[in-house]
Design a protein around this motif. Structure first.
Motif, mmCIF file in Angstrom:
data_model
loop_
_atom_site.group_PDB
_atom_site.id
_atom_site.type_symbol
_atom_site.label_atom_id
_atom_site.label_comp_id
_atom_site.label_asym_id
_atom_site.label_seq_id
_atom_site.Cartn_x
_atom_site.Cartn_y
_atom_site.Cartn_z
ATOM 1 N N GLY A 20 21.933 164.923 -41.693
ATOM 2 C CA GLY A 20 22.994 165.709 -40.967
ATOM 3 C C GLY A 20 24.208 164.719 -40.882
ATOM 4 N N ASP A 89 20.976 169.738 -47.971
ATOM 5 C CA ASP A 89 20.100 168.915 -46.878
ATOM 6 C C ASP A 89 19.107 169.922 -46.242
ATOM 7 N N ARG A 127 19.697 164.362 -29.179
ATOM 8 C CA ARG A 127 20.526 164.941 -29.840
ATOM 9 C C ARG A 127 21.186 166.208 -29.227
ATOM 10 N N ARG A 160 18.525 171.308 -29.412
ATOM 11 C CA ARG A 160 17.691 172.278 -30.397
ATOM 12 C C ARG A 160 16.322 172.516 -29.762
#
Ligand code: G5P
Ligand code: MG
Length: 223
Positions: A20, A89, A127, A160
């Motif tokens: 990403g 991706d 992240r 996430r």
């Protein structure tokens, strides 16, 4: 760089290898439209679409979404951008998906980010993502200006659900068994270019030089 014809590029690499992050740089430098299968799935989950609700548990458990569902979703999305140069991706992730993509277009180049699993595990727990745009942050590597909020919109960032340690381990396993054969598939077609390292900022200049050369060659061939 002005491209003389439409380019079909793919970026591959294990979960957390920086696909990403590097895609956003490619998009900015070369004008390729970034299409991320994970972002599309997460947008569906966020919007509580039928597909999103069905696929959420699959993704949260670190398993791949079934091939037929995924291929239909991405290939129909690609039809809506068939006048753009694009960078895929996260798709294809199995040989079945790679063959389905081949049935619709010829892939010009596949960029493979080869990052050790140990490096990846440390990254994913720190992240943070801005779901509407797909912008990615990391509390160590590229922190947001205000912790927890997107630099451009000021909207909240989220972690996430599939970045939990156990799930990351399962995602890496599925990468080894289901996605690594796709590398061999593209190697045998002569379109795979591998970039190895542990830091995106060191890998990126090599990707940039390669793409300048590759895209110029593609343009010349067709001019
Ligand atoms: P996704 O969304 O495609 P993954 O698992 O392939 O997910 P992921 O996690 O999105 O890949 P990435 O894009 O490779 O990782 O990496 P990234 O987000 O750019 O970087 C990871 C973190 O590291 C970020 O915080 C970034 O800031 C930081 N970072 C980058 N470079 C550096 C560095 O040099 N140093 C440091 N310290 N940090 C750095 O797929 C999700 C799920 O959707 C389903 C599957 O269930 C999948 O698990 N799915 C599919 N299922 C079937 N078929 C498909 N084609 C599917 N596509 C998605
Ligand atoms: Mg990603």
């Amino acid at each position: 760089m002005v491209l003389q014809r439409l380019v079909r590029a793919v970026i591959m690499g294990p979960p957390g290898s920086g696909k990403g992050t590097v895609s956003l740089r490619i998009s900015k430098s070369f004008g390729l439209k970034h299409i991320s299968s994970g972002d599309i799935l997460r947008a569906n989950i966020n919007a509580k679409t039928e597909l999103g609700l069905l696929m959420k548990s699959c993704i949260d458990q670190g398993q791949l979404v079934p091939d037929d569902v995924m291929s239909r979703l991405i290939l129909s999305d690609l039809r809506t951008v068939d006048r753009c140069s694009w960078l895929l991706d996260g798709f294809p992730r199995t040989v079945y998906q790679a063959e389905a993509l081949d049935d619709t277009c010829t892939v010009d180049t596949v960029i493979n980010l080869n990052v050790p699993f140990q490096t990846i595990k440390q990254r994913l727990t720190s992240r943070w993502t801005h779901l509407p745009s797909g912008r990615i942050y990391n509390t160590d590597f590229n922190p947001p200006k205000v912790p927890g909020f997107d630099d451009e919109t000021g909207e909240p960032l989220v972690q996430r659900d599939d970045d939990k340690q156990d799930t990351v381990t399962r995602r890496l396993k599925s990468y080894e068994t289901q996605t690594e054969p796709v590398l061999e598939y593209y190697r045998s077609k002569g379109v795979l270019e591998t970039f190895s390292g542990t830091e995106t900022n060191k890998i990126w200049p090599h990707v940039e030089v390669f793409l300048h050369r590759k895209l110029a060659a593609i343009s010349q061939r067709m001019a």
